[in-house]
Design a protein around this motif. Structure first.
Motif, PDB file in Angstrom:
ATOM      1  N   ARG A 195       2.762   3.198  10.255  1.00  0.00           N
ATOM      2  CA  ARG A 195       3.814   2.951  11.233  1.00  0.00           C
ATOM      3  C   ARG A 195       4.467   1.564  10.925  1.00  0.00           C
ATOM      4  NH1 ARG A 195       3.676   6.422  15.378  1.00  0.00           N
ATOM      5  NH2 ARG A 195       1.750   7.326  16.142  1.00  0.00           N
ATOM      6  N   THR A 196       3.706   0.765  10.516  1.00  0.00           N
ATOM      7  CA  THR A 196       4.195  -0.585   9.820  1.00  0.00           C
ATOM      8  C   THR A 196       4.963  -0.649   8.577  1.00  0.00           C
ATOM      9  OG1 THR A 196       1.987  -1.476  11.007  1.00  0.00           O
ATOM     10  CG2 THR A 196       3.432  -3.232   9.493  1.00  0.00           C
ATOM     11  N   TYR A 197       4.306   0.219   7.798  1.00  0.00           N
ATOM     12  CA  TYR A 197       4.989   0.499   6.278  1.00  0.00           C
ATOM     13  C   TYR A 197       5.313   1.760   6.026  1.00  0.00           C
ATOM     14  CZ  TYR A 197       2.803  -4.216   6.030  1.00  0.00           C
ATOM     15  OH  TYR A 197       2.248  -5.399   6.641  1.00  0.00           O
ATOM     16  N   PRO A 198       5.988   2.347   6.893  1.00  0.00           N
ATOM     17  CA  PRO A 198       6.295   3.833   6.351  1.00  0.00           C
ATOM     18  C   PRO A 198       7.187   3.869   4.926  1.00  0.00           C
ATOM     19  CG  PRO A 198       8.031   2.966   8.089  1.00  0.00           C
ATOM     20  CD  PRO A 198       6.902   1.964   7.794  1.00  0.00           C
ATOM     21  N   ASP A 199       7.595   2.872   4.548  1.00  0.00           N
ATOM     22  CA  ASP A 199       8.284   2.874   2.953  1.00  0.00           C
ATOM     23  C   ASP A 199       7.381   2.300   1.777  1.00  0.00           C
ATOM     24  OD1 ASP A 199       7.839   0.082   3.788  1.00  0.00           O
ATOM     25  OD2 ASP A 199      10.079  -0.186   3.608  1.00  0.00           O
ATOM     26  N   TYR A 200       6.085   1.901   2.530  1.00  0.00           N
ATOM     27  CA  TYR A 200       4.911   1.646   1.540  1.00  0.00           C
ATOM     28  C   TYR A 200       5.091   0.304   0.946  1.00  0.00           C
ATOM     29  CZ  TYR A 200       2.639   6.113   1.760  1.00  0.00           C
ATOM     30  OH  TYR A 200       1.892   7.229   2.209  1.00  0.00           O
ATOM     31  N   GLN A 201       6.208  -0.661   1.485  1.00  0.00           N
ATOM     32  CA  GLN A 201       6.431  -1.869   1.260  1.00  0.00           C
ATOM     33  C   GLN A 201       5.783  -2.990   2.045  1.00  0.00           C
ATOM     34  OE1 GLN A 201       8.311  -2.360  -1.555  1.00  0.00           O
ATOM     35  NE2 GLN A 201       8.297  -0.108  -1.509  1.00  0.00           N
ATOM     36  N   ILE A 202       4.130  -3.256   1.484  1.00  0.00           N
ATOM     37  CA  ILE A 202       3.282  -3.964   2.064  1.00  0.00           C
ATOM     38  C   ILE A 202       3.610  -5.501   2.097  1.00  0.00           C
ATOM     39  CG2 ILE A 202       0.821  -4.488   2.106  1.00  0.00           C
ATOM     40  CD1 ILE A 202       1.207  -1.494   2.335  1.00  0.00           C
ATOM     41  N   ASP A 203       3.511  -6.141   3.232  1.00  0.00           N
ATOM     42  CA  ASP A 203       3.659  -7.559   3.382  1.00  0.00           C
ATOM     43  C   ASP A 203       2.307  -8.105   2.902  1.00  0.00           C
ATOM     44  OD1 ASP A 203       4.179 -10.238   4.205  1.00  0.00           O
ATOM     45  OD2 ASP A 203       5.187  -9.877   5.948  1.00  0.00           O
ATOM     46  N   VAL A 204       2.451  -8.556   1.802  1.00  0.00           N
ATOM     47  CA  VAL A 204       0.914  -8.748   1.311  1.00  0.00           C
ATOM     48  C   VAL A 204       0.642 -10.229   2.195  1.00  0.00           C
ATOM     49  CG1 VAL A 204      -0.384  -9.990  -0.661  1.00  0.00           C
ATOM     50  CG2 VAL A 204       1.136  -7.953  -1.002  1.00  0.00           C
ATOM     51  N   ALA A 205       1.305 -11.322   2.489  1.00  0.00           N
ATOM     52  CA  ALA A 205       1.055 -12.404   3.043  1.00  0.00           C
ATOM     53  C   ALA A 205       0.577 -12.077   4.491  1.00  0.00           C
ATOM     54  CB  ALA A 205       2.017 -13.614   2.999  1.00  0.00           C
ATOM     55  N   ARG A 206       1.288 -11.247   5.031  1.00  0.00           N
ATOM     56  CA  ARG A 206       0.809 -10.942   6.702  1.00  0.00           C
ATOM     57  C   ARG A 206      -0.457 -10.278   6.516  1.00  0.00           C
ATOM     58  NH1 ARG A 206       2.829  -5.839  10.110  1.00  0.00           N
ATOM     59  NH2 ARG A 206       2.085  -6.674  12.180  1.00  0.00           N
ATOM     60  N   GLU A 207      -0.582  -9.296   5.647  1.00  0.00           N
ATOM     61  CA  GLU A 207      -1.728  -8.676   5.487  1.00  0.00           C
ATOM     62  C   GLU A 207      -3.243  -9.587   5.241  1.00  0.00           C
ATOM     63  OE1 GLU A 207      -2.343  -5.360   6.723  1.00  0.00           O
ATOM     64  OE2 GLU A 207      -0.100  -5.788   7.138  1.00  0.00           O
ATOM     65  N   GLN A 208      -3.160 -10.541   4.454  1.00  0.00           N
ATOM     66  CA  GLN A 208      -3.931 -11.389   3.822  1.00  0.00           C
ATOM     67  C   GLN A 208      -4.064 -12.210   5.102  1.00  0.00           C
ATOM     68  OE1 GLN A 208      -2.759 -13.048   0.249  1.00  0.00           O
ATOM     69  NE2 GLN A 208      -3.687 -11.319  -0.961  1.00  0.00           N
ATOM     70  N   GLU A 209      -3.376 -12.560   5.980  1.00  0.00           N
ATOM     71  CA  GLU A 209      -3.357 -13.430   7.045  1.00  0.00           C
ATOM     72  C   GLU A 209      -4.197 -12.686   8.094  1.00  0.00           C
ATOM     73  OE1 GLU A 209      -1.020 -15.794  10.514  1.00  0.00           O
ATOM     74  OE2 GLU A 209      -0.023 -15.372   8.509  1.00  0.00           O
ATOM     75  N   LEU A 210      -4.011 -11.560   8.409  1.00  0.00           N
ATOM     76  CA  LEU A 210      -4.694 -10.755   9.363  1.00  0.00           C
ATOM     77  C   LEU A 210      -6.261 -10.484   8.874  1.00  0.00           C
ATOM     78  CD1 LEU A 210      -2.295  -7.764  10.145  1.00  0.00           C
ATOM     79  CD2 LEU A 210      -3.349  -9.241  11.604  1.00  0.00           C
TER      80      LEU A 210
END
Length: 174
Positions: free
Chosen positions: A39-54
């Motif tokens: 749902r967050t990345y239906p285009d598979y464009q991962i927000d790396v900074a956000r994910e690493q913060e999580l």
């Protein structure tokens, strides 16, 4: 109290009776963040900074996904490739995940017998999940025994309720 990040990865989240029930039960738990990757990345464009913060702001990580072709859905693989980078998750200074428990919750269409030496899949699911164990080892995470929800194609509502309760208890104990 520890904070738990539940990464869900289903290629068709609206079509999954089992995963929808698990997510609905986990979402309201205190100190649990349910993060639906598709749902967050239906285009598979991962927000790396956000994910690493999580990852850094949570004490335990759960990966919840259906077993597709003896692995995880593509979105989880892409997430691993993009987020678990050298210098963050591994390498001489990549220690951000060290000591964090990693719990897999995996659903399979086939029952336990199907994933046995005598079954049509020939191997236990735990054996087929070894790449996740290796990933945990490389990143310094504590790989916990996978929790399997098997035989979902013909699961009764009563058994589904029992499985959901078991996963909720598992996540609450992390």
């Amino acid at each position: 109290m520890s904070r738990t990040l539940v990464l869900t990865a289903h290629r068709s989240p609206d079509d999954s009776r089992i995963n929808k029930a698990l997510i609905a039960a986990l979402r309201p738990l205190p100190n649990v963040t349910v993060h639906e990757l598709m749902r967050t990345y239906p285009d598979y464009q991962i927000d790396v900074a956000r994910e690493q913060e999580l990852l850094q702001t949570h004490d335990a990580i759960v990966m919840l996904f259906p077993f597709y072709w003896y692995s995880s859905p593509a979105i989880l693989s892409e997430w691993q490739d993009a987020v678990l980078t050298y210098g963050f998750a591994y390498g001489s200074e990549g220690n951000k995940l060290h000591g964090k428990p990693l719990q897999l919750v995996v659903t399979t269409g086939g029952n336990a017998q199907a994933y046995s030496p005598e079954g049509y899949n020939r191997y236990p699911v735990a054996d087929l999940l070894r790449p996740f164990n290796a990933m945990a080892n490389l990143t310094g995470m504590d790989y916990l025994p996978p929790h399997l929800v098997q035989g979902v194609f013909d699961m009764s509502d009563e058994r589904l309720a029992q499985e959901v309760a078991g996963v909720v208890q598992l996540v609450q104990r992390l």
